[in-house]
Design an enzyme around this catalytic site. Structure first.
Site, short mmCIF file in Angstrom:
data_model
loop_
_atom_site.label_atom_id
_atom_site.label_comp_id
_atom_site.label_asym_id
_atom_site.label_seq_id
_atom_site.Cartn_x
_atom_site.Cartn_y
_atom_site.Cartn_z
N CYS A 30 0.42 -1.28 -0.09
CA CYS A 30 0.08 0.06 0.06
C CYS A 30 0.95 1.02 0.09
O CYS A 30 0.63 2.26 -0.79
CB CYS A 30 -1.04 -0.45 1.42
SG CYS A 30 -0.13 -0.32 2.95
N1 NAP Z 1 -4.81 -4.40 4.72
C1 NAP Z 1 -4.21 -3.77 4.42
O1 NAP Z 1 -4.22 -1.58 3.85
C2 NAP Z 1 -3.30 -3.58 3.29
C3 NAP Z 1 -2.61 -2.72 2.40
C4 NAP Z 1 -2.32 -3.60 1.32
C5 NAP Z 1 -1.95 -5.40 1.25
N2 NAP Z 1 -2.32 -6.02 2.03
C6 NAP Z 1 -1.84 -7.41 2.48
O2 NAP Z 1 -2.94 -8.27 2.11
C7 NAP Z 1 -3.34 -9.73 2.76
C8 NAP Z 1 -4.31 -9.10 3.76
O3 NAP Z 1 -4.64 -8.73 4.58
P1 NAP Z 1 -5.62 -8.07 5.56
O4 NAP Z 1 -5.25 -6.75 5.73
O5 NAP Z 1 -7.12 -8.00 4.64
O6 NAP Z 1 -5.19 -9.14 6.89
P2 NAP Z 1 -6.13 -8.96 7.88
O7 NAP Z 1 -7.68 -8.45 7.73
O8 NAP Z 1 -5.78 -9.96 8.92
O9 NAP Z 1 -6.63 -10.19 7.34
C9 NAP Z 1 -6.19 -12.15 6.68
C10 NAP Z 1 -6.88 -13.18 6.36
O10 NAP Z 1 -6.36 -13.96 5.85
C11 NAP Z 1 -6.68 -15.13 6.67
N3 NAP Z 1 -5.22 -15.91 7.23
C12 NAP Z 1 -4.54 -15.90 8.31
N4 NAP Z 1 -3.38 -16.39 8.31
C13 NAP Z 1 -3.74 -17.51 7.07
C14 NAP Z 1 -3.05 -18.76 6.70
N5 NAP Z 1 -1.54 -19.08 7.21
N6 NAP Z 1 -3.65 -19.31 5.55
C15 NAP Z 1 -4.60 -19.35 4.93
N7 NAP Z 1 -5.36 -18.01 5.43
C16 NAP Z 1 -4.85 -16.77 7.03
C17 NAP Z 1 -7.56 -14.45 7.58
O11 NAP Z 1 -8.50 -15.73 7.79
P3 NAP Z 1 -8.26 -17.03 8.98
O12 NAP Z 1 -7.61 -16.71 9.79
O13 NAP Z 1 -9.47 -17.12 9.44
O14 NAP Z 1 -8.02 -17.59 7.97
C18 NAP Z 1 -8.60 -13.32 6.86
O15 NAP Z 1 -8.78 -14.01 6.14
C19 NAP Z 1 -1.83 -8.99 3.33
O16 NAP Z 1 -0.61 -9.37 3.04
C20 NAP Z 1 -1.42 -8.02 3.65
O17 NAP Z 1 -0.19 -6.90 4.00
C21 NAP Z 1 -3.00 -5.12 3.22
#
Ligand code: NAP
Length: 328
Positions: A143
């Site tokens: 991001c």
């Molecule tokens: N938030 C942002 O602004 C943003 C921006 C750019 C990129 N990202 C990237 O996008 C990704 C998701 O971010 P987010 O903010 O949406 O995170 P989040 O809100 O913490 O969601 C993470 C998701 O992944 C699942 N998960 C966690 N560990 C897992 C595993 N080992 N295997 C399978 N599923 C797993 C979780 O559900 P369960 O644990 O129930 O499986 C949840 O659905 C990350 O890599 C982050 O760095 C985020």
């Protein structure tokens, strides 16, 4: 086209489901969560009640049956899925950091071994559209690097120093609460963190170099008490001074025809919920101040991932991404 979202209970996953409701070709058929398996998607994302009847599932990587898969899981988790999905013929966009950097750089920056590495185009479409087109696998940028790189790109070759100062909303840290994101620790305050050592700096340097820049690059992020958005102030110290009109003309030319880049005074609320990156420029000769605003969950994550999907699949680049921003 059948779409699966791995990590659909998170913030980025929820945004993928929301935005794909208006896509003319894609339908979300699988939404995964380990913790919420069997529960309706709307139990975690109440704003999506009435839009989807899906329940969360928890298939093994090889059992995910979809034409297109978004990996919206933390770094080190995506590398457990990508190989099996690609082998099965699916097209994939990874939103995590697992494929944004060369293997050795990833391992040095993230301090973990990469167990299933292969190369993927780094999908900032405005800068690398031709690399993304037709590909089976694309890595979605971080991001901070998205807003920062779009701010500096037109001046990359003229810059001697690029100093990024970014303010981010709290949703950038994901759905899992922590001491850093706990309400009393965030509300009514502004905190600098990882002043000189944020992991996204590696992507920022990589992208400046890819643009032919020899500039020294620095980055300090700040957490501000808003839900969404990243405002980046890029201080660009030029090798040779440039005037305001020249800089404005350069930015207009560079981003001509780009649907998602708007040249106007940036403010977080004017991009909220949308895939736009708003950019403003002001020159004082040797230093040009460029400010960009994006929604971290849309242009910084889910929206850019859909933009990449559209380019990979040959759909209109803004399909599913025409929702206007939400102000105030
Ligand atoms: N938030 C942002 O602004 C943003 C921006 C750019 C990129 N990202 C990237 O996008 C990704 C998701 O971010 P987010 O903010 O949406 O995170 P989040 O809100 O913490 O969601 C993470 C998701 O992944 C699942 N998960 C966690 N560990 C897992 C595993 N080992 N295997 C399978 N599923 C797993 C979780 O559900 P369960 O644990 O129930 O499986 C949840 O659905 C990350 O890599 C982050 O760095 C985020």
């Amino acid at each position: 086209m059948d779409v699966a979202i791995v990590g659909a209970s998170g913030y980025a996953g929820g945004e993928l489901i929301r935005l794909l409701q208006t896509h003319s070709e894609a339908e979300v058929v699988t939404a995964t969560s380990r913790a919420l398996e069997g529960r309706p998607v709307s139990s975690q994302h109440p704003h999506l009640r009435g839009y989807t009847d899906l329940a969360f599932s928890n298939p093994a990587p090889g059992d995910i049956d979809a034409d297109f898969v978004f990996l919206a899981v933390p770094h080190t988790a995506a590398m457990n899925y990508a190989g099996a999905l690609l082998e099965g013929g699916a097209r994939v966009v990874d939103l995590s950091a697992d494929y944004r950097l060369p293997k050795a750089v990833f391992e040095a920056v993230y301090g973990v071994p990469h167990t299933d590495y292969f190369e993927a185009p780094y999908g900032i479409p405005e800068l690398r559209r031709d690399e993304v087109r037709g590909k089976q696998f694309v890595s979605n940028p971080g991001c901070f690097p998205t807003g920062a790189t779009l701010a500096a790109a037109p001046l990359a070759r003229q810059a001697a120093y690029v100093i990024y100062d970014s303010k981010t909303g709290v949703s950038g840290a994901g759905d899992n609460p922590s001491a850093t994101t706990h309400y009393p620790n965030v509300a009514d305050g502004v905190n600098a963190y990882k002043w000189t050592s944020h992991r996204h700096l590696a992507e920022m340097k990589q992208e400046l170099a890819a643009l032919g820049s020899s500039a020294h690059c620095f980055f300090t992020p700040h957490l501000v008490p808003v839900n969404r958005g990243i405002l980046t102030t890029a201080h660009i110290i030029l090798k040779e001074p440039m005037g305001q009109e020249e800089v404005e003309a350069l930015y207009r030319h560079f981003y001509q025809g780009e649907y998602f880049v708007r040249l106007q005074k940036p403010t977080l609320s004017a991009v909220r919920g949308s895939n736009f990156c708003d950019i403003g420029v002001e020159s004082e000769g040797e230093r040009v101040v460029v400010v960009s605003a994006i929604d971290n969950l849309v242009k910084g994550a889910a929206g850019q991932a859909i933009q990449n999907m559209n380019i990979m699949c040959g759909y209109a680049e803004n399909d599913g991404l025409k929702v206007p921003p939400c102000l105030p």
